[in-house]
Motif scaffolding. Structure first.
Motif, PDB file in Angstrom:
ATOM      1  N   LYS A  73       0.837  -1.205   0.000  1.00 11.57           N
ATOM      2  CA  LYS A  73       0.000   0.000   0.000  1.00 11.57           C
ATOM      3  C   LYS A  73       0.873   1.256   0.000  1.00 11.57           C
ATOM      4  O   LYS A  73       0.606   2.205  -0.754  1.00 11.57           O
ATOM      5  N   GLN A  74       1.925   1.262   0.809  1.00  9.73           N
ATOM      6  CA  GLN A  74       2.807   2.415   0.874  1.00  9.73           C
ATOM      7  C   GLN A  74       3.475   2.679  -0.474  1.00  9.73           C
ATOM      8  O   GLN A  74       3.620   3.833  -0.897  1.00  9.73           O
ATOM      9  N   LEU A  75       3.858   1.612  -1.149  1.00 12.83           N
ATOM     10  CA  LEU A  75       4.506   1.754  -2.452  1.00 12.83           C
ATOM     11  C   LEU A  75       3.544   2.335  -3.484  1.00 12.83           C
ATOM     12  O   LEU A  75       3.907   3.193  -4.286  1.00 12.83           O
ATOM     13  N   ILE A  76       2.311   1.857  -3.463  1.00  9.23           N
ATOM     14  CA  ILE A  76       1.309   2.369  -4.404  1.00  9.23           C
ATOM     15  C   ILE A  76       1.022   3.842  -4.130  1.00  9.23           C
ATOM     16  O   ILE A  76       0.919   4.659  -5.053  1.00  9.23           O
ATOM     17  N   LEU A  77       0.903   4.191  -2.867  1.00  9.87           N
ATOM     18  CA  LEU A  77       0.663   5.594  -2.516  1.00  9.87           C
ATOM     19  C   LEU A  77       1.825   6.476  -2.960  1.00  9.87           C
ATOM     20  O   LEU A  77       1.629   7.631  -3.335  1.00  9.87           O
ATOM     21  N   LYS A  78       3.033   5.909  -2.923  1.00  5.92           N
ATOM     22  CA  LYS A  78       4.197   6.656  -3.402  1.00  5.92           C
ATOM     23  C   LYS A  78       4.090   6.902  -4.900  1.00  5.92           C
ATOM     24  O   LYS A  78       4.377   8.006  -5.389  1.00  5.92           O
ATOM     25  N   ALA A  79       3.654   5.872  -5.638  1.00  2.00           N
ATOM     26  CA  ALA A  79       3.469   6.028  -7.080  1.00  2.00           C
ATOM     27  C   ALA A  79       2.403   7.083  -7.369  1.00  2.00           C
ATOM     28  O   ALA A  79       2.549   7.895  -8.289  1.00  2.00           O
ATOM     29  N   GLU A  80       1.352   7.089  -6.579  1.00  2.00           N
ATOM     30  CA  GLU A  80       0.292   8.082  -6.763  1.00  2.00           C
ATOM     31  C   GLU A  80       0.820   9.489  -6.488  1.00  2.00           C
ATOM     32  O   GLU A  80       0.425  10.453  -7.149  1.00  2.00           O
ATOM     33  N   GLU A  81       1.711   9.600  -5.524  1.00  2.00           N
ATOM     34  CA  GLU A  81       2.342  10.894  -5.228  1.00  2.00           C
ATOM     35  C   GLU A  81       3.167  11.362  -6.429  1.00  2.00           C
ATOM     36  O   GLU A  81       3.124  12.540  -6.805  1.00  2.00           O
ATOM     37  N   GLU A  82       3.910  10.439  -7.038  1.00  2.53           N
ATOM     38  CA  GLU A  82       4.697  10.766  -8.225  1.00  2.53           C
ATOM     39  C   GLU A  82       3.782  11.142  -9.390  1.00  2.53           C
ATOM     40  O   GLU A  82       4.116  12.010 -10.203  1.00  2.53           O
ATOM     41  N   ALA A  83       2.636  10.469  -9.471  1.00  2.00           N
ATOM     42  CA  ALA A  83       1.672  10.770 -10.533  1.00  2.00           C
ATOM     43  C   ALA A  83       1.164  12.208 -10.404  1.00  2.00           C
ATOM     44  O   ALA A  83       1.039  12.924 -11.403  1.00  2.00           O
ATOM     45  N   ARG A  84       0.889  12.626  -9.189  1.00  2.00           N
ATOM     46  CA  ARG A  84       0.425  13.995  -8.967  1.00  2.00           C
ATOM     47  C   ARG A  84       1.512  15.003  -9.342  1.00  2.00           C
ATOM     48  O   ARG A  84       1.228  16.050  -9.924  1.00  2.00           O
ATOM     49  N   LYS A  85       2.764  14.678  -9.031  1.00  2.00           N
ATOM     50  CA  LYS A  85       3.873  15.567  -9.368  1.00  2.00           C
ATOM     51  C   LYS A  85       3.996  15.747 -10.885  1.00  2.00           C
ATOM     52  O   LYS A  85       4.378  16.810 -11.356  1.00  2.00           O
ATOM     53  N   SER A  86       3.692  14.670 -11.627  1.00  6.30           N
ATOM     54  CA  SER A  86       3.818  14.723 -13.084  1.00  6.30           C
ATOM     55  C   SER A  86       2.560  15.276 -13.749  1.00  6.30           C
ATOM     56  O   SER A  86       2.458  15.265 -14.966  1.00  6.30           O
ATOM     57  N   LYS A  87       1.610  15.719 -12.919  1.00  6.15           N
ATOM     58  CA  LYS A  87       0.350  16.286 -13.420  1.00  6.15           C
ATOM     59  C   LYS A  87      -0.496  15.252 -14.169  1.00  6.15           C
ATOM     60  O   LYS A  87      -1.316  15.597 -15.021  1.00  6.15           O
ATOM     61  N   SER A  88      -0.302  13.982 -13.848  1.00  2.00           N
ATOM     62  CA  SER A  88      -1.110  12.925 -14.457  1.00  2.00           C
ATOM     63  C   SER A  88      -2.534  12.972 -13.922  1.00  2.00           C
ATOM     64  O   SER A  88      -2.767  13.369 -12.780  1.00  2.00           O
ATOM     65  N   LEU A  89      -3.471  12.528 -14.737  1.00  2.00           N
ATOM     66  CA  LEU A  89      -4.880  12.574 -14.364  1.00  2.00           C
ATOM     67  C   LEU A  89      -5.360  11.275 -13.718  1.00  2.00           C
ATOM     68  O   LEU A  89      -6.332  11.277 -12.968  1.00  2.00           O
ATOM     69  N   LYS A  90      -4.692  10.171 -14.042  1.00  2.00           N
ATOM     70  CA  LYS A  90      -5.084   8.892 -13.447  1.00  2.00           C
ATOM     71  C   LYS A  90      -3.919   7.919 -13.437  1.00  2.00           C
ATOM     72  O   LYS A  90      -2.955   8.077 -14.179  1.00  2.00           O
ATOM     73  N   VAL A  91      -4.011   6.939 -12.556  1.00  2.00           N
ATOM     74  CA  VAL A  91      -2.993   5.896 -12.419  1.00  2.00           C
ATOM     75  C   VAL A  91      -3.574   4.597 -12.955  1.00  2.00           C
ATOM     76  O   VAL A  91      -4.700   4.229 -12.614  1.00  2.00           O
ATOM     77  N   VAL A  92      -2.823   3.908 -13.801  1.00  2.00           N
ATOM     78  CA  VAL A  92      -3.290   2.648 -14.377  1.00  2.00           C
ATOM     79  C   VAL A  92      -2.276   1.545 -14.096  1.00  2.00           C
ATOM     80  O   VAL A  92      -1.090   1.808 -13.862  1.00  2.00           O
ATOM     81  N   LEU A  93      -2.748   0.307 -14.118  1.00  2.00           N
ATOM     82  CA  LEU A  93      -1.880  -0.852 -13.894  1.00  2.00           C
ATOM     83  C   LEU A  93      -2.512  -2.084 -14.513  1.00  2.00           C
ATOM     84  O   LEU A  93      -3.698  -2.100 -14.830  1.00  2.00           O
TER      85      LEU A  93
END
Length: 208
Positions: free
Chosen positions: A154-174
């Protein structure tokens, strides 16, 4: 005048699993051994595709800048100072910019093996790893068995989501294998929704 006293309360949050502190750190090139091991835990089918060349190839890709397997896209979780898990993720701009270079580096490391399985690799690229404009892709995530059920995934995924926000991404996919019920349960709990399903035959014994 009497001095007024106040009490201060200190709060700390530990990830479950005893009182073992886990931190997340950006990967460095000298952590390739853990990357390769954790990557293959998340994508064991790579060994079916590349056989004995799998680990040397992944090691080279991880330590090389400007490709989709590079240390530049990896975060490690470290529990009590030891690597306990990793996540590989990137935004759509990185995907577009580095996709061809990644293929070139794989060709350079695999030689004739790459040519032989190129049709399958193209199918694989179409089935998984699709990243559209405005999307941030979680490519691989894995946690060592000894550290599972401790909230690290969970912590790792939340970290990826944090990086997604930094890159101005609109959604996270996997992408996730249909049989990986534990991962699917976690993704749903974190708010991820199923948007499609695809099947790719990698061998007679295994389908992705």
């Amino acid at each position: 005048h009497r001095l007024q006293m106040t009490s201060l309360l200190k709060y700390i949050k530990y990830i479950k699993g005893g009182h073992k502190m886990t931190i997340l750190e950006k990967a460095t090139t000298n952590e390739s051994e853990d990357f390769v091991e954790l990557f293959l835990m998340s994508a064991p089918f790579f060994c079916l595709l590349f056989d004995q060349k799998t680990k040397p190839m992944l090691n080279k890709l991880f330590t090389t800048e400007g490709n989709l397997f590079s240390f530049e896209h990896v975060f490690f979780s470290k529990t009590e100072g030891n690597i306990s898990g990793m996540i590989l993720s990137y935004d759509w701009e990185s995907k577009n910019k580095e996709n061809l270079r990644t293929g070139y580096l794989m060709l350079k490391n695999l030689g004739i093996t790459f040519v032989k399985i190129l049709p399958l690799l193209l199918k694989l690229n179409q089935a998984v790893g699709k990243v559209s404009k405005g999307e941030f892709y979680i490519s691989n995530i894995a946690v060592y068995a000894a550290h599972r059920s401790a909230g690290i995934g969970k912590q790792l995924i939340l970290k990826a989501e944090e990086e997604a926000r930094k890159s101005k991404s609109l959604k996270v996919v996997l992408d996730v294998e249909k049989e990986n019920n534990m991962a699917i349960k976690l993704y749903k709990k974190l708010g991820y929704e199923k948007t499609g399903e695809s099947t790719l035959e990698l061998s007679r014994q295994r389908k992705l």
